[in-house]
Design a protein around this motif. Sequence first.
Motif, PDB file in Angstrom:
ATOM      1  N   TYR A 390     -15.391  91.933  13.397  1.00  0.00           N
ATOM      2  CA  TYR A 390     -14.326  92.425  12.453  1.00  0.00           C
ATOM      3  C   TYR A 390     -14.168  93.890  12.713  1.00  0.00           C
ATOM      4  N   ASN A 391     -15.458  94.604  12.515  1.00  0.00           N
ATOM      5  CA  ASN A 391     -15.401  95.912  12.481  1.00  0.00           C
ATOM      6  C   ASN A 391     -14.739  96.719  13.970  1.00  0.00           C
ATOM      7  N   SER A 392     -15.033  95.818  14.997  1.00  0.00           N
ATOM      8  CA  SER A 392     -14.636  96.178  16.584  1.00  0.00           C
ATOM      9  C   SER A 392     -13.301  96.368  16.538  1.00  0.00           C
ATOM     10  N   PHE A 393     -12.566  95.359  15.815  1.00  0.00           N
ATOM     11  CA  PHE A 393     -11.114  95.243  16.034  1.00  0.00           C
ATOM     12  C   PHE A 393     -10.493  96.365  15.050  1.00  0.00           C
ATOM     13  N   PHE A 394     -11.061  96.658  14.009  1.00  0.00           N
ATOM     14  CA  PHE A 394     -10.732  97.563  13.157  1.00  0.00           C
ATOM     15  C   PHE A 394     -10.842  99.021  13.791  1.00  0.00           C
ATOM     16  N   ILE A 395     -11.784  99.310  14.512  1.00  0.00           N
ATOM     17  CA  ILE A 395     -12.091 100.604  14.985  1.00  0.00           C
ATOM     18  C   ILE A 395     -10.787 100.692  16.234  1.00  0.00           C
ATOM     19  N   LEU A 396     -10.676  99.703  16.984  1.00  0.00           N
ATOM     20  CA  LEU A 396      -9.723  99.679  18.120  1.00  0.00           C
ATOM     21  C   LEU A 396      -8.461  99.866  17.500  1.00  0.00           C
ATOM     22  N   HIS A 397      -7.979  99.311  16.618  1.00  0.00           N
ATOM     23  CA  HIS A 397      -6.678  99.464  15.729  1.00  0.00           C
ATOM     24  C   HIS A 397      -6.405 101.052  15.531  1.00  0.00           C
ATOM     25  N   ARG A 398      -7.427 101.528  14.856  1.00  0.00           N
ATOM     26  CA  ARG A 398      -7.430 102.767  14.421  1.00  0.00           C
ATOM     27  C   ARG A 398      -7.199 103.940  15.682  1.00  0.00           C
ATOM     28  N   LEU A 399      -7.917 103.348  16.793  1.00  0.00           N
ATOM     29  CA  LEU A 399      -7.593 104.523  17.838  1.00  0.00           C
ATOM     30  C   LEU A 399      -6.550 104.411  18.499  1.00  0.00           C
ATOM     31  N   ILE A 400      -5.900 103.250  18.758  1.00  0.00           N
ATOM     32  CA  ILE A 400      -4.470 102.895  19.170  1.00  0.00           C
ATOM     33  C   ILE A 400      -3.494 103.652  18.272  1.00  0.00           C
ATOM     34  N   LYS A 401      -3.761 103.373  16.792  1.00  0.00           N
ATOM     35  CA  LYS A 401      -2.634 103.794  15.838  1.00  0.00           C
ATOM     36  C   LYS A 401      -2.741 105.462  16.170  1.00  0.00           C
ATOM     37  N   HIS A 402      -3.572 106.179  16.491  1.00  0.00           N
ATOM     38  CA  HIS A 402      -3.885 107.515  16.363  1.00  0.00           C
ATOM     39  C   HIS A 402      -3.494 108.152  17.882  1.00  0.00           C
ATOM     40  N   GLY A 403      -3.265 107.261  18.876  1.00  0.00           N
ATOM     41  CA  GLY A 403      -2.825 107.771  20.143  1.00  0.00           C
ATOM     42  C   GLY A 403      -4.339 108.050  20.915  1.00  0.00           C
ATOM     43  N   GLU A 404      -5.388 107.769  20.532  1.00  0.00           N
ATOM     44  CA  GLU A 404      -6.601 108.114  21.265  1.00  0.00           C
ATOM     45  C   GLU A 404      -6.800 107.067  22.354  1.00  0.00           C
ATOM     46  N   ASN A 405      -6.149 106.992  23.320  1.00  0.00           N
ATOM     47  CA  ASN A 405      -6.035 105.987  24.296  1.00  0.00           C
ATOM     48  C   ASN A 405      -7.300 105.897  25.103  1.00  0.00           C
ATOM     49  N   GLU A 406      -7.903 107.288  25.675  1.00  0.00           N
ATOM     50  CA  GLU A 406      -9.052 107.075  26.499  1.00  0.00           C
ATOM     51  C   GLU A 406     -10.379 106.610  25.627  1.00  0.00           C
ATOM     52  N   THR A 407     -10.217 106.960  24.570  1.00  0.00           N
ATOM     53  CA  THR A 407     -11.396 106.296  23.601  1.00  0.00           C
ATOM     54  C   THR A 407     -11.198 105.019  23.351  1.00  0.00           C
ATOM     55  N   ALA A 408      -9.941 104.483  23.050  1.00  0.00           N
ATOM     56  CA  ALA A 408      -9.666 103.158  22.983  1.00  0.00           C
ATOM     57  C   ALA A 408      -9.987 102.318  24.046  1.00  0.00           C
ATOM     58  N   GLU A 409      -9.661 102.924  25.331  1.00  0.00           N
ATOM     59  CA  GLU A 409     -10.188 102.333  26.726  1.00  0.00           C
ATOM     60  C   GLU A 409     -11.750 102.005  26.500  1.00  0.00           C
ATOM     61  N   LEU A 410     -12.478 103.071  26.419  1.00  0.00           N
ATOM     62  CA  LEU A 410     -13.762 103.080  26.179  1.00  0.00           C
ATOM     63  C   LEU A 410     -14.210 101.835  25.459  1.00  0.00           C
ATOM     64  N   VAL A 411     -13.689 101.935  23.997  1.00  0.00           N
ATOM     65  CA  VAL A 411     -14.222 100.926  23.070  1.00  0.00           C
ATOM     66  C   VAL A 411     -13.656  99.397  23.678  1.00  0.00           C
ATOM     67  N   SER A 412     -12.509  99.298  24.330  1.00  0.00           N
ATOM     68  CA  SER A 412     -11.969  98.028  24.816  1.00  0.00           C
ATOM     69  C   SER A 412     -13.167  97.420  25.764  1.00  0.00           C
ATOM     70  N   LYS A 413     -13.489  98.620  26.494  1.00  0.00           N
ATOM     71  CA  LYS A 413     -14.262  98.035  27.630  1.00  0.00           C
ATOM     72  C   LYS A 413     -15.603  97.499  27.304  1.00  0.00           C
ATOM     73  N   ASN A 414     -16.306  98.318  26.414  1.00  0.00           N
ATOM     74  CA  ASN A 414     -17.487  97.983  25.970  1.00  0.00           C
ATOM     75  C   ASN A 414     -17.668  96.697  24.904  1.00  0.00           C
TER      76      ASN A 414
END
Length: 589
Positions: A390-414
């Motif tokens: 649950y927490n993982s999808f919430f973090i990924l959603h927040r990063l995409i919403k704010h345009g932090e694509n590189e960080t979102a990529e790192l989160v999605s990979k991990n």
Amino acid sequence: MRGTMRRIYNIPIFPKLIITFLIITMPLFTLSLVMNELGKQEVKSQISNSITMNIHYYFISLEKELERIIRTQQQFINDEDLLQLSNSLSIMTDYQRAKAINDLKNKLTTLKDSSAYIKDISLFVTSLNDTISTSSGGEAPRSLEEAEQIAKATYSSGIPITFWQGRLFLNLTYPNNQMKQDKSPLFIQNIEFSMEALTNALNSFPQDGGAIFFNDNWVIANNKYPERLADIRAKIVEPTQQSALFTKQVSVGKENYMVIYEKSMFLQASLLFYFPENIIIGQLKTYGVWFRMLVISSFIIVILFSYGIYLLIHRPLQSLVRRFRSVEGGNLATVLTSNRGDEFGYIINRFERTVLSLKTLIDELYVQKIRLQQSELKQLQMQITPHFLYNSFFILHRLIKHGENETAELVSKNLGDYFHYITRNGLEEVPFEHEVNHVRSYVEIQNIRFSNRIIVEFEPFPESFRGIMIPRLILQPLVENAYEHGLSDIMSEGRLQIRFATDSDRYYFSVEDSGASLTEERMAEMIAKLSLENEIETTGLINIHRRLKLKYGERGGLEMMHSALGGLLVRIYIPNEKENSDVSPINRR
């Protein structure tokens, strides 16, 4: 013959033991009536104590007697006749002088007759330039020079007893400071001891032995066993330096001597009494012969007794022990039969029936129990996996919403690595390093979530841990617990430490946080839950603890304690089963 042996085997063990004891202990009962070593030692001790008390009484009596003589001698300082002769001789008439001299001589004679230890008393009066003595002989100091020599010997090393020309004196010089100023004193009194009386006193001891009364300057001896005196004194040098009164056994050549030593601090002298130990043993020597016979007989009896126990008890018991060990090793098929009619036969036959019943129960329940444990392990493992999603999808959603694509990529990979590890296979055990990599993926995701609030210290993976197989998904819940319960409310400067350690028989993985301090009551409550075997809750830390206990028994588990960082320290331990391992002892924190 075979029928007789069978009847003997069928006799119960208790009558066998009674008969055996009666047969082999009769010689011991007979010898014990003759004598025992305790009686010998008691008699020897009583005699030794009696001699010691006699010696001590004599020495105290001598000390008191000499102390009385010294006090009486000191009273002469105030004697009226002596003061008149010393200070007022020139104004005294011939009659007064003669009367004072006679009165003094009578007083000295009274003092001499009061003690057998006094040989002579001489009083040199400087004003008379003559000596008043209780003896008419020429041994008393007749001149001022002789009297002063005795006085000087006293000042050098003779207090209270002075040794001069082979004789012992008690000296009184008045005034006593005149000698130090090289001035003649008013009078010098010398009381000479009787060497013969002192020697006779040493010979009067009820026990036949050598005795000496001595100090550093003089010695009085009764000349018994003089050939042993030097050796005995050499062997008691150290004890005399440590104690003023002792009794000691000393070996001289092939003979043992009993030595009694006592020192008088008042007289600055010591009494040494010694005698061969055989004197006090006397007829008690026969006790030694009887004792040796008792030892030899006891040895023979023990051998016979041991052999009898071996025949009656040890052989059947040994067979039963071998059967127990066989069952402990898992061998339930071998059967031990016995035709004995006594208690051992009953035990062996009932034991075999129990083993057969146990084998039947194992055959019926073993597979069912193993399947039940495997099912429980699967159930416990499945409860872990959804918690992080649950927490993982919430973090990924927040990063995409704010345009932090590189960080979102790192989160999605991990996140992909994280769930790939959970779902890729159904293995119950994985290498230790795979579990640690899974934890790193989780920590990387949480670092993004708590980037400005928590500092993570993750130790490098030790090479000694590589290849160790452990249950899947037991490390990550420890880190998750630290984030969710220990550090969730930390706004800044939170700390998380992940460490590895080993000792001689365990591997450790520890997670330590700086969260809110736990009260002793809360910590005790958490530890108590771990010890409950039938705890209903099967999530979180209790989940991990139960899995480890099912896997390793008492060799594995989970520990909780207060952290040095201020929060909670949780540590997993699993057994070290590597052969020839060479690891440093754990630094317990």
